[in-house]
Design a protein around this motif. Structure first.
Motif, PDB file in Angstrom:
ATOM      1  N   GLY A  28       0.818  -1.205   0.000  1.00 45.30           N
ATOM      2  CA  GLY A  28       0.000   0.000   0.000  1.00 45.30           C
ATOM      3  C   GLY A  28       0.853   1.256   0.000  1.00 45.30           C
ATOM      4  O   GLY A  28       2.087   1.178  -0.038  1.00 45.30           O
ATOM      5  N   PRO A  29       0.170   2.421   0.036  1.00 41.47           N
ATOM      6  CA  PRO A  29      -1.273   2.599   0.156  1.00 41.47           C
ATOM      7  C   PRO A  29      -2.031   1.913  -0.987  1.00 41.47           C
ATOM      8  O   PRO A  29      -1.558   1.871  -2.118  1.00 41.47           O
ATOM      9  N   LEU A  30      -3.213   1.380  -0.667  1.00 39.12           N
ATOM     10  CA  LEU A  30      -4.015   0.647  -1.633  1.00 39.12           C
ATOM     11  C   LEU A  30      -5.174   1.496  -2.135  1.00 39.12           C
ATOM     12  O   LEU A  30      -5.657   2.400  -1.446  1.00 39.12           O
ATOM     13  N   ASN A  31      -5.618   1.177  -3.350  1.00 35.13           N
ATOM     14  CA  ASN A  31      -6.796   1.806  -3.940  1.00 35.13           C
ATOM     15  C   ASN A  31      -7.793   0.717  -4.324  1.00 35.13           C
ATOM     16  O   ASN A  31      -7.403  -0.342  -4.831  1.00 35.13           O
ATOM     17  N   GLY A  32      -9.066   0.965  -4.064  1.00 31.26           N
ATOM     18  CA  GLY A  32     -10.105   0.001  -4.396  1.00 31.26           C
ATOM     19  C   GLY A  32     -11.311   0.676  -4.993  1.00 31.26           C
ATOM     20  O   GLY A  32     -11.453   1.900  -4.932  1.00 31.26           O
ATOM     21  N   ALA A  33     -12.192  -0.134  -5.586  1.00 33.49           N
ATOM     22  CA  ALA A  33     -13.414   0.370  -6.209  1.00 33.49           C
ATOM     23  C   ALA A  33     -14.624  -0.064  -5.398  1.00 33.49           C
ATOM     24  O   ALA A  33     -14.638  -1.151  -4.806  1.00 33.49           O
ATOM     25  N   VAL A  34     -15.637   0.785  -5.352  1.00 34.73           N
ATOM     26  CA  VAL A  34     -16.882   0.447  -4.656  1.00 34.73           C
ATOM     27  C   VAL A  34     -17.424  -0.874  -5.209  1.00 34.73           C
ATOM     28  O   VAL A  34     -17.534  -1.064  -6.420  1.00 34.73           O
ATOM     29  N   GLY A  35     -17.724  -1.804  -4.301  1.00 37.45           N
ATOM     30  CA  GLY A  35     -18.220  -3.112  -4.698  1.00 37.45           C
ATOM     31  C   GLY A  35     -17.136  -4.127  -4.969  1.00 37.45           C
ATOM     32  O   GLY A  35     -17.423  -5.321  -5.108  1.00 37.45           O
ATOM     33  N   VAL A 121     -11.051   4.192  -1.298  1.00 39.80           N
ATOM     34  CA  VAL A 121     -12.054   3.541  -2.140  1.00 39.80           C
ATOM     35  C   VAL A 121     -12.732   4.591  -3.023  1.00 39.80           C
ATOM     36  O   VAL A 121     -13.197   5.620  -2.530  1.00 39.80           O
ATOM     37  N   PHE A 122     -12.764   4.308  -4.320  1.00 36.29           N
ATOM     38  CA  PHE A 122     -13.331   5.226  -5.300  1.00 36.29           C
ATOM     39  C   PHE A 122     -14.588   4.628  -5.931  1.00 36.29           C
ATOM     40  O   PHE A 122     -14.698   3.420  -6.106  1.00 36.29           O
ATOM     41  N   GLU A 123     -15.511   5.515  -6.293  1.00 36.67           N
ATOM     42  CA  GLU A 123     -16.616   5.103  -7.152  1.00 36.67           C
ATOM     43  C   GLU A 123     -16.099   4.986  -8.574  1.00 36.67           C
ATOM     44  O   GLU A 123     -15.350   5.840  -9.049  1.00 36.67           O
ATOM     45  N   ARG A 124     -16.512   3.938  -9.282  1.00 33.34           N
ATOM     46  CA  ARG A 124     -16.087   3.771 -10.669  1.00 33.34           C
ATOM     47  C   ARG A 124     -16.682   4.870 -11.540  1.00 33.34           C
ATOM     48  O   ARG A 124     -17.807   5.327 -11.315  1.00 33.34           O
ATOM     49  N   ILE A 125     -15.918   5.284 -12.543  1.00 31.20           N
ATOM     50  CA  ILE A 125     -16.379   6.287 -13.491  1.00 31.20           C
ATOM     51  C   ILE A 125     -17.427   5.666 -14.409  1.00 31.20           C
ATOM     52  O   ILE A 125     -17.256   4.549 -14.910  1.00 31.20           O
ATOM     53  N   SER A 126     -18.519   6.398 -14.658  1.00 26.28           N
ATOM     54  CA  SER A 126     -19.548   5.932 -15.583  1.00 26.28           C
ATOM     55  C   SER A 126     -20.285   7.131 -16.167  1.00 26.28           C
ATOM     56  O   SER A 126     -20.285   8.216 -15.594  1.00 26.28           O
ATOM     57  N   SER A 152     -16.047   9.040  -8.756  1.00 24.87           N
ATOM     58  CA  SER A 152     -15.016   9.846  -8.095  1.00 24.87           C
ATOM     59  C   SER A 152     -14.024  10.328  -9.144  1.00 24.87           C
ATOM     60  O   SER A 152     -13.099   9.610  -9.515  1.00 24.87           O
ATOM     61  N   ILE A 153     -14.212  11.548  -9.630  1.00 22.21           N
ATOM     62  CA  ILE A 153     -13.387  12.080 -10.711  1.00 22.21           C
ATOM     63  C   ILE A 153     -12.113  12.703 -10.134  1.00 22.21           C
ATOM     64  O   ILE A 153     -12.172  13.546  -9.244  1.00 22.21           O
ATOM     65  N   ILE A 154     -10.968  12.268 -10.663  1.00 22.54           N
ATOM     66  CA  ILE A 154      -9.693  12.860 -10.267  1.00 22.54           C
ATOM     67  C   ILE A 154      -9.117  13.695 -11.400  1.00 22.54           C
ATOM     68  O   ILE A 154      -8.653  14.809 -11.183  1.00 22.54           O
ATOM     69  N   THR A 155      -9.141  13.156 -12.612  1.00 25.71           N
ATOM     70  CA  THR A 155      -8.566  13.886 -13.743  1.00 25.71           C
ATOM     71  C   THR A 155      -9.494  13.865 -14.945  1.00 25.71           C
ATOM     72  O   THR A 155     -10.285  12.932 -15.127  1.00 25.71           O
ATOM     73  N   ARG A 156      -9.369  14.915 -15.758  1.00 26.71           N
ATOM     74  CA  ARG A 156      -9.997  14.979 -17.069  1.00 26.71           C
ATOM     75  C   ARG A 156      -8.921  15.377 -18.066  1.00 26.71           C
ATOM     76  O   ARG A 156      -8.178  16.327 -17.810  1.00 26.71           O
ATOM     77  N   VAL A 194     -12.081  10.771 -18.587  1.00 27.39           N
ATOM     78  CA  VAL A 194     -12.312  11.014 -17.161  1.00 27.39           C
ATOM     79  C   VAL A 194     -11.772   9.812 -16.390  1.00 27.39           C
ATOM     80  O   VAL A 194     -12.099   8.667 -16.717  1.00 27.39           O
ATOM     81  N   SER A 195     -10.953  10.057 -15.360  1.00 28.67           N
ATOM     82  CA  SER A 195     -10.259   8.942 -14.703  1.00 28.67           C
ATOM     83  C   SER A 195     -10.181   9.120 -13.198  1.00 28.67           C
ATOM     84  O   SER A 195     -10.234  10.236 -12.671  1.00 28.67           O
ATOM     85  N   ASN A 196     -10.066   7.979 -12.515  1.00 24.12           N
ATOM     86  CA  ASN A 196      -9.553   7.942 -11.150  1.00 24.12           C
ATOM     87  C   ASN A 196      -8.588   6.774 -11.081  1.00 24.12           C
ATOM     88  O   ASN A 196      -8.215   6.217 -12.122  1.00 24.12           O
ATOM     89  N   LEU A 197      -8.160   6.381  -9.900  1.00 20.19           N
ATOM     90  CA  LEU A 197      -7.109   5.379  -9.788  1.00 20.19           C
ATOM     91  C   LEU A 197      -7.587   3.953 -10.026  1.00 20.19           C
ATOM     92  O   LEU A 197      -6.767   3.022 -10.053  1.00 20.19           O
TER      93      LEU A 197
END
Length: 228
Positions: A28-35, A121-126, A152-156, A194-197
């Motif tokens: 880590g640090p670790l990153n995960g997606a909701v669900g 933990v991030f929400e997936r982009i959709s 969860s938007i981090i970059t565009r 549009v991206s997150n980790l």
């Protein structure tokens, strides 16, 4: 007190003579997606079978084992899997509430060692999309291209006809491209990634630039002034 004793105490203090200083290294640090799920593992796993393992989230115990006895936190029922040999923890069905610091305490022959890591933990982009607002794409006018999505938007990142798009006409969040005044060369194919980790999505929009109209004759038909 004897000077040699004082020296010894000073040296032990300097090197952290405590059984629970971060002696284990966690990934880590670790990153995960909701669900989704993540697995916390020890980079330097214990050399002997632990007598006890305790995993904590923000200091709240989420799993405890003492020899053969297992005391899971009912709040995490069905969400945790712990390997009692390596002390690794798998956490499933993630939510954004799982974001924070995680610690493990491992007891071997009465000695307690500790490791710390963190999870975000991030929400997936959709649903990424580009909308055109502010006017009509006519030479001399003004239009805005705005990029939005769910999650969860981090970059565009903007591109025009495949080439990176930069400049003062993009706002500080990279959300909106403002074109003023519109020129013939502004027509083209615009994309926004549009991206997150843990996820990304790309939206696209074609901007068709028209010349300025002198008059309308019938709906959807017009005559244009000559462009330079």
């Amino acid at each position: 007190m004897d000077s040699h004793v004082l020296l010894t105490v000073g040296i032990l203090s300097a090197i952290g003579f405590c059984s629970c200083q971060n002696e284990f290294l966690l990934n880590g640090p670790l990153n995960g997606a909701v669900g989704g799920s993540v697995e916390f593992t020890l980079i330097n796993p214990p050399s002997a079978l632990p007598d006890g393992i305790t995993w904590r989230f923000r200091e709240m115990p989420i799993f405890t084992s003492i020899e053969e006895a297992v005391l899971p936190n009912v709040v995490y029922d069905g969400r945790t899997i712990v390997n009692k040999s390596t002390a690794s923890l798998k956490l499933r069905d993630l939510s954004q509430d799982d974001t924070g610091q995680y610690t493990v305490e491992i007891t071997i022959s009465g000695v307690v060692s500790r490791g710390i890591t963190s999870l975000t933990v991030f929400e997936r982009i959709s649903g990424a999309a580009i909308t055109i607002t502010g006017g009509h794409p006519i030479v001399g006018e003004r239009v805005n291209l705005t990029c939005d999505a769910q999650g969860s938007i981090i970059t565009r990142e903007w591109r025009k006809d495949g080439n990176p798009l930069h400049g003062d006409n993009i706002d500080e969040l990279n959300r909106t491209v403002s074109i003023s005044p519109v020129k013939k060369e502004d027509k083209g194919y615009y994309t926004c990634q549009v991206s997150n980790l843990v996820s990304s999505e790309t939206a696209s929009k074609r901007l068709n630039v028209k010349c300025e109209c002198l008059f309308w004759t019938v709906p959807s038909y017009y005559t244009c002034i000559k462009l330079g």
